[in-house]
Write a protein that holds these residues in place. Structure first.
Motif, PDB file in Angstrom:
ATOM      1  N   ARG A 197       0.375  -3.474  -7.840  1.00  0.00           N
ATOM      2  CA  ARG A 197      -0.168  -4.758  -8.274  1.00  0.00           C
ATOM      3  C   ARG A 197      -1.253  -4.530  -9.320  1.00  0.00           C
ATOM      4  N   ARG A 198      -1.980  -3.414  -9.152  1.00  0.00           N
ATOM      5  CA  ARG A 198      -3.094  -3.125 -10.053  1.00  0.00           C
ATOM      6  C   ARG A 198      -3.196  -1.612 -10.235  1.00  0.00           C
ATOM      7  N   VAL A 199      -3.473  -1.200 -11.479  1.00  0.00           N
ATOM      8  CA  VAL A 199      -3.683   0.214 -11.803  1.00  0.00           C
ATOM      9  C   VAL A 199      -4.940   0.299 -12.660  1.00  0.00           C
ATOM     10  N   ARG A 200      -5.848   1.176 -12.262  1.00  0.00           N
ATOM     11  CA  ARG A 200      -7.073   1.381 -13.038  1.00  0.00           C
ATOM     12  C   ARG A 200      -7.287   2.882 -13.201  1.00  0.00           C
ATOM     13  N   ILE A 201      -7.586   3.298 -14.424  1.00  0.00           N
ATOM     14  CA  ILE A 201      -7.869   4.702 -14.698  1.00  0.00           C
ATOM     15  C   ILE A 201      -9.287   4.771 -15.244  1.00  0.00           C
ATOM     16  N   GLU A 232      -1.157  -1.070  -4.267  1.00  0.00           N
ATOM     17  CA  GLU A 232       0.281  -1.226  -4.139  1.00  0.00           C
ATOM     18  C   GLU A 232       0.675  -2.686  -3.967  1.00  0.00           C
ATOM     19  N   SER A 233       1.837  -3.025  -4.511  1.00  0.00           N
ATOM     20  CA  SER A 233       2.390  -4.367  -4.351  1.00  0.00           C
ATOM     21  C   SER A 233       2.828  -4.560  -2.913  1.00  0.00           C
ATOM     22  N   ALA A 234       2.902  -5.813  -2.506  1.00  0.00           N
ATOM     23  CA  ALA A 234       3.396  -6.114  -1.163  1.00  0.00           C
ATOM     24  C   ALA A 234       4.847  -5.669  -1.072  1.00  0.00           C
ATOM     25  N   ARG A 235       5.227  -5.173   0.088  1.00  0.00           N
ATOM     26  CA  ARG A 235       6.622  -4.770   0.288  1.00  0.00           C
ATOM     27  C   ARG A 235       7.506  -5.993   0.230  1.00  0.00           C
TER      28      ARG A 235
END
Length: 90
Positions: free
Chosen positions: A49-53, A72-75
C-alpha cells in the motif's frame, strides 16, 4: 556510499522479494535515480500500500544506511473472474 540496506514493515512478503526489486545495494553510491527506480519497482509488485525509502546518516559523513519501509496491502481472495464455471445442464 550505502553501508547497510534495512527493510521494515514486511510481514507476509519475504525480504528476498523486496531486495530483488531494489536498485540500491550495499557498497554502491547512493543516487536519486536508484531510489526512485527501487520505489517504482516495489510499488509495481502490487503487494504494498505504501513504500518509503529513507536515507539514514550516521557517524561517518560519506556512508549512509538506507531504510526501506513497506506497508503491505490487505490480503485479497484470488480473483476468479474469467474462471470457467461448470455447465448448468440446461
Amino acid at each position: 556510499m550505502v553501508e547497510h540496506v534495512l527493510v521494515a514493515g514486511s510481514v507476509r512478503t519475504r525480504r528476498e522479494t523486496i531486495e530483488r526489486e531494489l536498485q540500491i545495494h550495499e557498497g554502491d553510491p547512493l543516487g536519486l535515480a536508484a531510489v526512485n527506480e527501487s520505489q517504482r519497482r516495489l510499488v509495481a509488485l502490487g503487494l504494498f500500500r505504501r513504500v518509503r525509502i529513507t536515507e539514514l546518516g550516521h557517524g561517518e559523513e560519506t556512508r549512509r544506511d538506507v531504510l526501506v519501509t513497506v506497508e503491505e496491502s490487505a490480503r485479497r481472495p484470488l480473483d476468479t473472474a474469467g474462471a470457467s464455471k461448470p455447465a448448468s445442464g440446461r
